[in-house]
Design a protein around this motif. Structure first.
Motif, PDB file in Angstrom:
ATOM      1  N   PRO A  33       4.772  29.843  55.362  1.00  0.00           N
ATOM      2  CA  PRO A  33       3.510  29.586  54.642  1.00  0.00           C
ATOM      3  C   PRO A  33       2.754  28.371  55.181  1.00  0.00           C
ATOM      4  O   PRO A  33       1.528  28.367  55.189  1.00  0.00           O
ATOM      5  CB  PRO A  33       3.936  29.365  53.189  1.00  0.00           C
ATOM      6  CG  PRO A  33       5.400  29.202  53.199  1.00  0.00           C
ATOM      7  CD  PRO A  33       5.918  29.771  54.474  1.00  0.00           C
ATOM      8  N   LEU A  34       3.462  27.373  55.661  1.00  0.00           N
ATOM      9  CA  LEU A  34       2.786  26.174  56.170  1.00  0.00           C
ATOM     10  C   LEU A  34       2.140  26.402  57.533  1.00  0.00           C
ATOM     11  O   LEU A  34       1.282  25.635  57.953  1.00  0.00           O
ATOM     12  CB  LEU A  34       3.769  25.001  56.256  1.00  0.00           C
ATOM     13  CG  LEU A  34       4.383  24.555  54.931  1.00  0.00           C
ATOM     14  CD1 LEU A  34       5.336  23.391  55.158  1.00  0.00           C
ATOM     15  CD2 LEU A  34       3.307  24.186  53.917  1.00  0.00           C
ATOM     16  N   SER A  35       2.530  27.448  58.213  1.00  0.00           N
ATOM     17  CA  SER A  35       1.998  27.705  59.548  1.00  0.00           C
ATOM     18  C   SER A  35       0.915  28.781  59.567  1.00  0.00           C
ATOM     19  O   SER A  35       0.515  29.242  60.621  1.00  0.00           O
ATOM     20  CB  SER A  35       3.142  28.112  60.489  1.00  0.00           C
ATOM     21  OG  SER A  35       3.700  29.341  60.067  1.00  0.00           O
ATOM     22  N   ARG A  36       0.401  29.169  58.427  1.00  0.00           N
ATOM     23  CA  ARG A  36      -0.610  30.227  58.373  1.00  0.00           C
ATOM     24  C   ARG A  36      -2.015  29.716  58.623  1.00  0.00           C
ATOM     25  O   ARG A  36      -2.935  30.503  58.806  1.00  0.00           O
ATOM     26  CB  ARG A  36      -0.589  30.950  57.015  1.00  0.00           C
ATOM     27  CG  ARG A  36       0.701  31.652  56.651  1.00  0.00           C
ATOM     28  CD  ARG A  36       1.159  32.668  57.665  1.00  0.00           C
ATOM     29  NE  ARG A  36       1.992  32.014  58.665  1.00  0.00           N
ATOM     30  CZ  ARG A  36       2.228  32.471  59.882  1.00  0.00           C
ATOM     31  NH1 ARG A  36       1.706  33.573  60.292  1.00  0.00           N
ATOM     32  NH2 ARG A  36       2.990  31.812  60.723  1.00  0.00           N
ATOM     33  N   VAL A  37      -2.210  28.414  58.620  1.00  0.00           N
ATOM     34  CA  VAL A  37      -3.537  27.838  58.850  1.00  0.00           C
ATOM     35  C   VAL A  37      -3.533  27.048  60.149  1.00  0.00           C
ATOM     36  O   VAL A  37      -2.489  26.659  60.661  1.00  0.00           O
ATOM     37  CB  VAL A  37      -3.983  26.931  57.679  1.00  0.00           C
ATOM     38  CG1 VAL A  37      -4.178  27.729  56.409  1.00  0.00           C
ATOM     39  CG2 VAL A  37      -3.005  25.803  57.453  1.00  0.00           C
ATOM     40  N   LYS A  38      -4.723  26.775  60.669  1.00  0.00           N
ATOM     41  CA  LYS A  38      -4.841  26.060  61.940  1.00  0.00           C
ATOM     42  C   LYS A  38      -4.847  24.544  61.767  1.00  0.00           C
ATOM     43  O   LYS A  38      -4.504  23.814  62.678  1.00  0.00           O
ATOM     44  CB  LYS A  38      -6.113  26.493  62.662  1.00  0.00           C
ATOM     45  CG  LYS A  38      -6.068  27.943  63.102  1.00  0.00           C
ATOM     46  CD  LYS A  38      -7.339  28.330  63.806  1.00  0.00           C
ATOM     47  CE  LYS A  38      -7.278  29.787  64.229  1.00  0.00           C
ATOM     48  NZ  LYS A  38      -8.497  30.213  64.900  1.00  0.00           N
ATOM     49  N   ARG A  39      -5.273  24.068  60.594  1.00  0.00           N
ATOM     50  CA  ARG A  39      -5.381  22.622  60.378  1.00  0.00           C
ATOM     51  C   ARG A  39      -4.625  22.205  59.123  1.00  0.00           C
ATOM     52  O   ARG A  39      -4.630  22.925  58.128  1.00  0.00           O
ATOM     53  CB  ARG A  39      -6.853  22.213  60.211  1.00  0.00           C
ATOM     54  CG  ARG A  39      -7.722  22.554  61.382  1.00  0.00           C
ATOM     55  CD  ARG A  39      -9.194  22.235  61.166  1.00  0.00           C
ATOM     56  NE  ARG A  39      -9.616  22.416  59.794  1.00  0.00           N
ATOM     57  CZ  ARG A  39     -10.372  21.538  59.126  1.00  0.00           C
ATOM     58  NH1 ARG A  39     -10.819  20.451  59.688  1.00  0.00           N
ATOM     59  NH2 ARG A  39     -10.719  21.774  57.883  1.00  0.00           N
ATOM     60  N   LEU A  40      -4.018  21.049  59.173  1.00  0.00           N
ATOM     61  CA  LEU A  40      -3.303  20.532  58.002  1.00  0.00           C
ATOM     62  C   LEU A  40      -4.234  20.331  56.805  1.00  0.00           C
ATOM     63  O   LEU A  40      -3.811  20.456  55.667  1.00  0.00           O
ATOM     64  CB  LEU A  40      -2.607  19.213  58.341  1.00  0.00           C
ATOM     65  CG  LEU A  40      -1.394  19.315  59.256  1.00  0.00           C
ATOM     66  CD1 LEU A  40      -0.873  17.923  59.590  1.00  0.00           C
ATOM     67  CD2 LEU A  40      -0.306  20.159  58.634  1.00  0.00           C
ATOM     68  N   ASP A  41      -5.486  20.028  57.082  1.00  0.00           N
ATOM     69  CA  ASP A  41      -6.459  19.824  55.999  1.00  0.00           C
ATOM     70  C   ASP A  41      -6.688  21.083  55.175  1.00  0.00           C
ATOM     71  O   ASP A  41      -7.245  21.019  54.079  1.00  0.00           O
ATOM     72  CB  ASP A  41      -7.799  19.346  56.560  1.00  0.00           C
ATOM     73  CG  ASP A  41      -7.726  17.947  57.121  1.00  0.00           C
ATOM     74  OD1 ASP A  41      -6.765  17.213  56.791  1.00  0.00           O
ATOM     75  OD2 ASP A  41      -8.626  17.580  57.905  1.00  0.00           O
ATOM     76  N   ASP A  42      -6.277  22.228  55.692  1.00  0.00           N
ATOM     77  CA  ASP A  42      -6.502  23.496  55.001  1.00  0.00           C
ATOM     78  C   ASP A  42      -5.312  23.922  54.140  1.00  0.00           C
ATOM     79  O   ASP A  42      -5.257  25.050  53.671  1.00  0.00           O
ATOM     80  CB  ASP A  42      -6.812  24.595  56.023  1.00  0.00           C
ATOM     81  CG  ASP A  42      -8.125  24.336  56.754  1.00  0.00           C
ATOM     82  OD1 ASP A  42      -9.000  23.672  56.167  1.00  0.00           O
ATOM     83  OD2 ASP A  42      -8.263  24.778  57.899  1.00  0.00           O
TER      84      ASP A  42
END
Length: 84
Positions: A33-42
């Motif tokens: 789940p933590l790797s589904r977005v490109k930026r940590l801010d998301d």
């Protein structure tokens, strides 16, 4: 959405409710789940979890498999280097 259902997807923004199951922990339960977005801010994480969960070292068998796959990838690149 479950972790299983999110595999392979790229999402714009996510809210993660990180509930750790009892028993031995699979790193994928946190990583996916933590790797589904490109930026940590998301990412918004609702519950805290042990960061050490992400610091599991790969087993000897996993390292051997990664080396085997790397050799196959190198061989494939070498064999098909002229194909664009």
């Amino acid at each position: 959405m479950t972790t299983y259902k999110s595999q392979g997807q790229t999402l714009g923004k996510i809210i993660v409710d990180r509930v750790m199951p009892p028993g031995p922990l699979e790193v994928a339960l946190v990583y996916v789940p933590l790797s589904r977005v490109k930026r940590l801010d998301d990412i918004l994480i609702i519950r805290s979890f042990e960061f050490a969960t992400l610091q599991v070292k790969p087993s000897t068998a996993q390292i051997q498999e990664l080396k085997r796959l790397d050799k196959i990838a190198q061989s494939t690149r070498k064999r098909f280097q002229f194909i664009v």
